[in-house]
Motif scaffolding. Sequence first.
Motif, mmCIF file in Angstrom:
data_model
loop_
_atom_site.group_PDB
_atom_site.id
_atom_site.type_symbol
_atom_site.label_atom_id
_atom_site.label_comp_id
_atom_site.label_asym_id
_atom_site.label_seq_id
_atom_site.Cartn_x
_atom_site.Cartn_y
_atom_site.Cartn_z
ATOM 1 N N ALA A 146 8.504 -18.490 -20.504
ATOM 2 C CA ALA A 146 9.510 -19.547 -20.381
ATOM 3 C C ALA A 146 10.253 -19.362 -19.074
ATOM 4 N N MET A 147 10.495 -20.476 -18.393
ATOM 5 C CA MET A 147 11.174 -20.483 -17.104
ATOM 6 C C MET A 147 12.205 -21.606 -17.131
ATOM 7 N N LEU A 148 13.487 -21.238 -17.061
ATOM 8 C CA LEU A 148 14.569 -22.203 -17.197
ATOM 9 C C LEU A 148 15.446 -22.181 -15.956
ATOM 10 N N TRP A 149 15.732 -23.368 -15.416
ATOM 11 C CA TRP A 149 16.597 -23.509 -14.248
ATOM 12 C C TRP A 149 17.893 -24.228 -14.636
ATOM 13 N N GLU A 150 18.948 -23.895 -13.918
ATOM 14 C CA GLU A 150 20.211 -24.615 -14.066
ATOM 15 C C GLU A 150 20.905 -24.601 -12.705
ATOM 16 N N VAL A 151 21.202 -25.780 -12.176
ATOM 17 C CA VAL A 151 21.802 -25.891 -10.839
ATOM 18 C C VAL A 151 23.288 -26.182 -10.961
ATOM 19 N N HIS A 152 24.094 -25.422 -10.216
ATOM 20 C CA HIS A 152 25.542 -25.590 -10.207
ATOM 21 C C HIS A 152 26.014 -25.862 -8.781
ATOM 22 N N PRO A 153 27.091 -26.602 -8.626
ATOM 23 C CA PRO A 153 27.599 -26.898 -7.282
ATOM 24 C C PRO A 153 28.113 -25.634 -6.595
ATOM 25 N N LEU A 180 20.718 -20.952 -11.221
ATOM 26 C CA LEU A 180 20.537 -19.884 -12.196
ATOM 27 C C LEU A 180 19.129 -19.980 -12.769
ATOM 28 N N ILE A 181 18.484 -18.834 -12.960
ATOM 29 C CA ILE A 181 17.132 -18.826 -13.487
ATOM 30 C C ILE A 181 17.027 -17.829 -14.643
ATOM 31 N N GLY A 182 16.559 -18.322 -15.789
ATOM 32 C CA GLY A 182 16.283 -17.461 -16.936
ATOM 33 C C GLY A 182 14.789 -17.444 -17.192
ATOM 34 N N GLN A 183 14.200 -16.264 -17.260
ATOM 35 C CA GLN A 183 12.759 -16.139 -17.445
ATOM 36 C C GLN A 183 12.445 -15.097 -18.509
ATOM 37 N N SER A 184 11.338 -15.316 -19.197
ATOM 38 C CA SER A 184 10.922 -14.388 -20.239
ATOM 39 C C SER A 184 9.433 -14.562 -20.488
ATOM 40 N N SER A 185 8.841 -13.570 -21.126
ATOM 41 C CA SER A 185 7.460 -13.692 -21.596
ATOM 42 C C SER A 185 7.325 -12.914 -22.895
ATOM 43 N N SER A 186 6.324 -13.286 -23.663
ATOM 44 C CA SER A 186 6.141 -12.681 -24.983
ATOM 45 C C SER A 186 5.567 -11.274 -24.906
ATOM 46 N N ARG A 187 4.949 -10.932 -23.774
ATOM 47 C CA ARG A 187 4.322 -9.615 -23.618
ATOM 48 C C ARG A 187 4.887 -8.942 -22.370
ATOM 49 N N TYR A 188 5.435 -7.758 -22.546
ATOM 50 C CA TYR A 188 6.041 -7.042 -21.420
ATOM 51 C C TYR A 188 6.223 -5.575 -21.774
ATOM 52 N N LEU A 189 6.411 -4.774 -20.763
ATOM 53 C CA LEU A 189 6.817 -3.382 -20.923
ATOM 54 C C LEU A 189 8.301 -3.292 -20.605
ATOM 55 N N SER A 190 9.033 -2.494 -21.359
ATOM 56 C CA SER A 190 10.461 -2.308 -21.123
ATOM 57 C C SER A 190 10.693 -0.893 -20.606
ATOM 58 N N LEU A 191 11.224 -0.787 -19.398
ATOM 59 C CA LEU A 191 11.451 0.526 -18.798
ATOM 60 C C LEU A 191 12.704 1.189 -19.362
ATOM 61 N N THR A 224 18.889 -16.896 -20.062
ATOM 62 C CA THR A 224 17.960 -15.800 -20.281
ATOM 63 C C THR A 224 17.658 -15.636 -21.765
ATOM 64 N N ASP A 225 18.687 -15.730 -22.598
ATOM 65 C CA ASP A 225 18.490 -15.625 -24.043
ATOM 66 C C ASP A 225 17.686 -16.803 -24.581
ATOM 67 N N GLU A 254 32.193 -17.872 -16.014
ATOM 68 C CA GLU A 254 31.419 -19.016 -16.490
ATOM 69 C C GLU A 254 29.946 -18.894 -16.122
ATOM 70 N N LEU A 255 29.665 -18.597 -14.856
ATOM 71 C CA LEU A 255 28.288 -18.518 -14.414
ATOM 72 C C LEU A 255 27.558 -17.323 -15.030
ATOM 73 N N GLY A 256 28.264 -16.225 -15.229
ATOM 74 C CA GLY A 256 27.659 -15.086 -15.905
ATOM 75 C C GLY A 256 27.256 -15.432 -17.328
ATOM 76 N N GLU A 257 28.117 -16.157 -18.026
ATOM 77 C CA GLU A 257 27.799 -16.570 -19.394
ATOM 78 C C GLU A 257 26.640 -17.557 -19.415
ATOM 79 N N ARG A 258 26.609 -18.476 -18.439
ATOM 80 C CA ARG A 258 25.522 -19.449 -18.382
ATOM 81 C C ARG A 258 24.184 -18.763 -18.082
#
Length: 236
Positions: A189-196, A162-173, A222-223, A213-217
């Motif tokens: 920010a770039m966050l990884w989480e590995v699941h079996p 699972l990968i959550g990514q964000s940046s402080s500057r962006y355009l929102s479509l 991302t948050d 579970e994985l959707g919530e994670r």
Amino acid sequence: MKSLLESDGFQAFMARLIVGYLKFCYRTTRWTHEGREAAEAVWAQGGPALLLLWHQRVHYAPACWPLDRAQKMAILVSLSKSGDFSVRTNTLFGYHIIRGSAAKKTDPTKQKGGAQAFRDMLRWIRAGNAVALTPDGPRGPARDMTEGSLKLSQMSGAPIILIGQSSSRYLSLNSWDRQRIPLPFAVGAMLWEVHPPIAPDADEAQLEARRVELGERLSALTDRADALTGAASGAA
């Protein structure tokens, strides 16, 4: 004018321009990383891998997968005309392309190559490669993980990253998921989480539990990335 915009030359120019812009954004972003060690272990070990991120953050994805030392990556691209342009851009990023998409829920008889695409992804991932999917795309609802991506893990034995990514500057479509386009010179920010992998003998109830579970994670990751960058959270 329409013929010019649809010409191969113009489309190729635009693809190079977009890829160059995104790479510039990635290079000028000051990234904070969390959980990268787990992803590094998957890259070092080799073998199949399944990368999942929400569709809203798809334009951040290339920054998280170093093709010079990670598995070869394939992405799923629809058979639509817009998908043709996506093939151009993602090929420039160095990805293997698999064409197809799921049929619409409102018209399940309308085939869009989904079954063949799943077989192609399964063959690719079983060969020791990686596949990246947006499990709430391409039509949503946002942050609602579909079962298909988990079936791919179950049938291939691929761990789920699972990968959550964000940046402080962006355009929102103004799209169904408020898709974000990164801007340069941001805090990221770039966050990884590995699941079996999903167990091969998992029944429907167990598969549904893992889907939730994985959707919530993935949403939590991302948050968390948004919190680290000060960006708006959720689908905003």
